[in-house]
Motif scaffolding. Sequence first.
Motif, PDB file in Angstrom:
ATOM      1  N   GLN A 110       0.879  -1.171   0.000  1.00 21.22           N
ATOM      2  CA  GLN A 110       0.000   0.000   0.000  1.00 21.22           C
ATOM      3  C   GLN A 110       0.918   1.223   0.000  1.00 21.22           C
ATOM      4  OE1 GLN A 110      -2.164   2.291  -0.445  1.00 21.22           O
ATOM      5  NE2 GLN A 110      -3.877   1.410   0.692  1.00 21.22           N
ATOM      6  N   LEU A 111       1.060   1.891  -1.153  1.00 23.35           N
ATOM      7  CA  LEU A 111       2.005   3.003  -1.255  1.00 23.35           C
ATOM      8  C   LEU A 111       1.639   4.162  -0.331  1.00 23.35           C
ATOM      9  CD1 LEU A 111       3.001   3.031  -5.024  1.00 23.35           C
ATOM     10  CD2 LEU A 111       4.284   2.169  -3.076  1.00 23.35           C
ATOM     11  N   ARG A 112       0.370   4.348  -0.025  1.00 21.41           N
ATOM     12  CA  ARG A 112      -0.007   5.385   0.948  1.00 21.41           C
ATOM     13  C   ARG A 112       0.600   5.075   2.322  1.00 21.41           C
ATOM     14  NH1 ARG A 112      -3.899   9.130   0.790  1.00 21.41           N
ATOM     15  NH2 ARG A 112      -4.814   9.569  -1.235  1.00 21.41           N
ATOM     16  N   MET A 113       0.563   3.800   2.729  1.00 19.53           N
ATOM     17  CA  MET A 113       1.156   3.413   4.017  1.00 19.53           C
ATOM     18  C   MET A 113       2.673   3.553   3.965  1.00 19.53           C
ATOM     19  SD  MET A 113      -1.198   0.103   4.914  1.00 19.53           S
ATOM     20  CE  MET A 113      -0.526  -0.292   6.512  1.00 19.53           C
ATOM     21  N   ARG A 114       3.249   3.189   2.834  1.00 19.39           N
ATOM     22  CA  ARG A 114       4.702   3.263   2.672  1.00 19.39           C
ATOM     23  C   ARG A 114       5.213   4.686   2.908  1.00 19.39           C
ATOM     24  NH1 ARG A 114       9.083   4.566   2.399  1.00 19.39           N
ATOM     25  NH2 ARG A 114      10.752   3.921   1.004  1.00 19.39           N
ATOM     26  N   TYR A 115       4.422   5.674   2.449  1.00 18.08           N
ATOM     27  CA  TYR A 115       4.836   7.063   2.588  1.00 18.08           C
ATOM     28  C   TYR A 115       4.138   7.802   3.720  1.00 18.08           C
ATOM     29  CZ  TYR A 115       7.252   6.140  -1.682  1.00 18.08           C
ATOM     30  OH  TYR A 115       8.084   5.592  -2.614  1.00 18.08           O
ATOM     31  N   LYS A 116       3.485   7.024   4.602  1.00 18.91           N
ATOM     32  CA  LYS A 116       2.829   7.601   5.781  1.00 18.91           C
ATOM     33  C   LYS A 116       1.820   8.688   5.407  1.00 18.91           C
ATOM     34  CE  LYS A 116       6.744   6.334   8.665  1.00 18.91           C
ATOM     35  NZ  LYS A 116       7.171   5.317   7.752  1.00 18.91           N
ATOM     36  N   LEU A 117       1.081   8.441   4.327  1.00 18.23           N
ATOM     37  CA  LEU A 117       0.012   9.336   3.892  1.00 18.23           C
ATOM     38  C   LEU A 117      -1.307   8.850   4.487  1.00 18.23           C
ATOM     39  CD1 LEU A 117       1.025   9.631   0.136  1.00 18.23           C
ATOM     40  CD2 LEU A 117       1.255  11.396   1.883  1.00 18.23           C
ATOM     41  N   PRO A 118      -2.306   9.718   4.565  1.00 11.45           N
ATOM     42  CA  PRO A 118      -3.602   9.277   5.095  1.00 11.45           C
ATOM     43  C   PRO A 118      -4.164   8.126   4.262  1.00 11.45           C
ATOM     44  CG  PRO A 118      -3.579  11.660   4.708  1.00 11.45           C
ATOM     45  CD  PRO A 118      -2.302  11.119   4.156  1.00 11.45           C
ATOM     46  N   ILE A 119      -4.701   7.123   4.953  1.00  8.91           N
ATOM     47  CA  ILE A 119      -5.300   5.984   4.260  1.00  8.91           C
ATOM     48  C   ILE A 119      -6.733   6.361   3.898  1.00  8.91           C
ATOM     49  CG2 ILE A 119      -5.948   3.545   4.456  1.00  8.91           C
ATOM     50  CD1 ILE A 119      -2.880   4.182   4.417  1.00  8.91           C
TER      51      ILE A 119
ATOM     52  N   LYS B  27      14.401   1.312  -3.830  1.00  6.70           N
ATOM     53  CA  LYS B  27      14.323   2.172  -2.652  1.00  6.70           C
ATOM     54  C   LYS B  27      12.895   2.309  -2.135  1.00  6.70           C
ATOM     55  CE  LYS B  27      18.617   4.485  -3.536  1.00  6.70           C
ATOM     56  NZ  LYS B  27      19.358   5.714  -3.674  1.00  6.70           N
ATOM     57  N   VAL B  28      11.917   2.126  -3.013  1.00  3.24           N
ATOM     58  CA  VAL B  28      10.522   2.137  -2.576  1.00  3.24           C
ATOM     59  C   VAL B  28      10.220   0.861  -1.792  1.00  3.24           C
ATOM     60  CG1 VAL B  28       8.122   2.018  -3.371  1.00  3.24           C
ATOM     61  CG2 VAL B  28       9.711   3.614  -4.451  1.00  3.24           C
ATOM     62  N   LEU B  29      10.619  -0.287  -2.338  1.00  3.94           N
ATOM     63  CA  LEU B  29      10.265  -1.571  -1.742  1.00  3.94           C
ATOM     64  C   LEU B  29      11.141  -1.968  -0.566  1.00  3.94           C
ATOM     65  CD1 LEU B  29       9.606  -3.563  -5.035  1.00  3.94           C
ATOM     66  CD2 LEU B  29       7.909  -2.564  -3.478  1.00  3.94           C
ATOM     67  N   TYR B  30      12.398  -1.565  -0.575  1.00  7.50           N
ATOM     68  CA  TYR B  30      13.343  -2.005   0.464  1.00  7.50           C
ATOM     69  C   TYR B  30      14.087  -0.811   1.056  1.00  7.50           C
ATOM     70  CZ  TYR B  30      12.374  -6.196  -2.224  1.00  7.50           C
ATOM     71  OH  TYR B  30      11.738  -7.199  -2.894  1.00  7.50           O
ATOM     72  N   PRO B  31      13.381   0.142   1.684  1.00  6.39           N
ATOM     73  CA  PRO B  31      14.031   1.369   2.152  1.00  6.39           C
ATOM     74  C   PRO B  31      15.122   1.104   3.189  1.00  6.39           C
ATOM     75  CG  PRO B  31      11.829   1.174   3.064  1.00  6.39           C
ATOM     76  CD  PRO B  31      11.973   0.093   2.030  1.00  6.39           C
TER      77      PRO B  31
END
Length: 153
Positions: A64-73, A143-147
């Motif tokens: 979930q890219l929103r969760m990955r970037y700590k954006l509102p779900i 870098k997105v998948l394995y920060p």
Amino acid sequence: MKEFDKDQLFGQYVVFAIEKQLCALSIKEVVEIIRIQPITEVVNDRDYINGVINLRGSIIPVVQLRMRYKLPIVPFNKKTRIIIIRNEDEGIGLIVDEVLMVTHIEDEQLEPPLEMFNTIEKDCFKGFAKVNDQLVGILNLQKVLYPEEVKEG
């Protein structure tokens, strides 16, 4: 910072939105784009892995890219899509708010990653392109998948 390599970046891209940020993946990285489907939750140490889906008999982890970037779900809607990518011989799904277009990005449209921009970590981008007067970030999948594996100490 590593030298910005425009030669590896131009070509066909799938452009999608996460919150208000436009992002793109090379068409070479994308296997297919599917509608949202039932996701089975799994326990794991990466909170941004939403779970897994069964895609024609293959179990695919879904990020979930929103969760990955700590954006509102936000709730999934009719525009929400899962972009299936292939990463080191494994299929992975990326949940995005909306897939907007497939476009060709020319060499002269590319710029190196910016020091400051709106919501998503700078290191997750290989570069930026101006498409239809909008700035689109070209994602660096590793870098997105394995920060945690690519942070330099």
